[in-house]
Design a protein around this motif. Structure first.
Motif, PDB file in Angstrom:
ATOM      1  N   GLU A 188      59.785  55.702  84.714  1.00  0.00           N
ATOM      2  CA  GLU A 188      60.193  55.684  83.314  1.00  0.00           C
ATOM      3  C   GLU A 188      59.661  54.434  82.601  1.00  0.00           C
ATOM      4  N   VAL A 189      59.614  53.325  83.323  1.00  0.00           N
ATOM      5  CA  VAL A 189      59.038  52.096  82.755  1.00  0.00           C
ATOM      6  C   VAL A 189      57.572  52.328  82.393  1.00  0.00           C
ATOM      7  N   ILE A 190      56.836  52.959  83.314  1.00  0.00           N
ATOM      8  CA  ILE A 190      55.425  53.265  83.073  1.00  0.00           C
ATOM      9  C   ILE A 190      55.274  54.178  81.859  1.00  0.00           C
ATOM     10  N   GLY A 191      56.134  55.196  81.779  1.00  0.00           N
ATOM     11  CA  GLY A 191      56.091  56.125  80.653  1.00  0.00           C
ATOM     12  C   GLY A 191      56.324  55.433  79.324  1.00  0.00           C
ATOM     13  N   THR A 192      57.234  54.451  79.308  1.00  0.00           N
ATOM     14  CA  THR A 192      57.511  53.715  78.075  1.00  0.00           C
ATOM     15  C   THR A 192      56.261  53.008  77.564  1.00  0.00           C
ATOM     16  N   PHE A 193      55.540  52.371  78.464  1.00  0.00           N
ATOM     17  CA  PHE A 193      54.318  51.668  78.055  1.00  0.00           C
ATOM     18  C   PHE A 193      53.217  52.649  77.636  1.00  0.00           C
ATOM     19  N   ILE A 194      53.154  53.789  78.300  1.00  0.00           N
ATOM     20  CA  ILE A 194      52.170  54.806  77.906  1.00  0.00           C
ATOM     21  C   ILE A 194      52.419  55.248  76.465  1.00  0.00           C
TER      22      ILE A 194
END
Length: 253
Positions: A182-188
């Motif tokens: 989810e952290v990765i998705g936020t930055f994407i």
């Protein structure tokens, strides 16, 4: 950027917080978890409509409504495709886990965890896309809805892992991994709208569509599968109204 980083950690960390709660209170009843999940779904529903879909229409210009509708269906179709690749969460979780603890296979449980991780990606993207509105308050409004939904989700994922015999240490590591997705998705989501504001209306609607799909296809069927339909329904409405109050009295625009 610091706010985005802290938001990403908050959204992803909420799953871990829920997992820790689930680890401490292993015997949480279906009724309790269904009501909490439904309340979180109401929060998520309000966040998707007020924080993503309506701003998409507002920022889309003359043909904004058509861009928004296209984005919503595109987001839902994307999740539908993921569901064809990874079975539904409520089917993987199984309502009889407690009755067959000794028969749980590692593969089935790990597939369940993988499914949650994959579904967490668009939620993270939705949190990141919210920053494209130009209002940190608006973005935090969206992120708070997602984070609050992630806490009961984190609680839910612990039960099948512990029941299958996975060690507590590894269980926590798997929960952290789902949060990192989810952290990765936020930055994407954040970088996508930062590089091109032209895609913002569509991106907002796309994120809103993914959230609507998750609520309708995953959360509602799961929370209505154990005899707590009435309580779950009112809990969803309550969650939605809580976010309405936040939107009204905190002046989020």
């Amino acid at each position: 950027m610091q706010v985005v980083f802290l938001t990403a950690l908050g959204v992803g960390g909420a799953t871990v917080v829920g997992a820790i709660i689930g680890f401490i209170f292993k015997n949480i009843s279906h009724r309790f978890s269904d009501i909490v999940m439904s309340f979180a779904a109401g929060i998520m529903l309000a966040a998707s409509v007020l924080g993503l879909i309506i701003p998409s229409v507002d920022k889309g210009g003359k043909y904004g409504i058509f861009v928004t509708v296209a984005g919503i269906f595109a987001g839902a179709a994307c999740l539908n495709l993921l569901d064809k690749l990874v079975p539904h969460l409520h089917k993987l979780a199984g309502k009889d886990i407690e009755e067959h603890k000794k028969n749980q296979s590692y593969n089935r449980v790990l597939l369940f965890v993988a499914a949650i991780a994959i579904h967490n990606l668009p939620e993270g993207i939705a949190a990141g896309v919210g920053f494209g509105t130009g209002s940190n308050a608006q973005a935090l409004f969206i992120a708070s809805g997602i984070a609050l939904q992630n806490i009961p989700e984190g609680i839910v994922i612990i039960m099948p892992m512990l029941a299958s015999g996975i060690s507590p240490k590894r269980t926590v590591l798997y929960a952290i991994a789902t949060g990192l997705i989810e952290v990765i998705g936020t930055f994407i989501g954040y970088f996508a709208v930062s590089f091109s504001t032209a895609i913002l209306p569509f991106a907002l609607a796309f994120a809103g569509g993914t959230m609507l799909y998750i609520i309708s296809d995953e959360i509602i069927p799961e929370t209505h599968a154990h005899g707590s339909e009435r309580g779950a329904t009112y809990a969803l409405i309550a969650g939605f109204c809580v976010m309405l109050f936040m939107d009204k009295f905190l002046g989020i625009e």
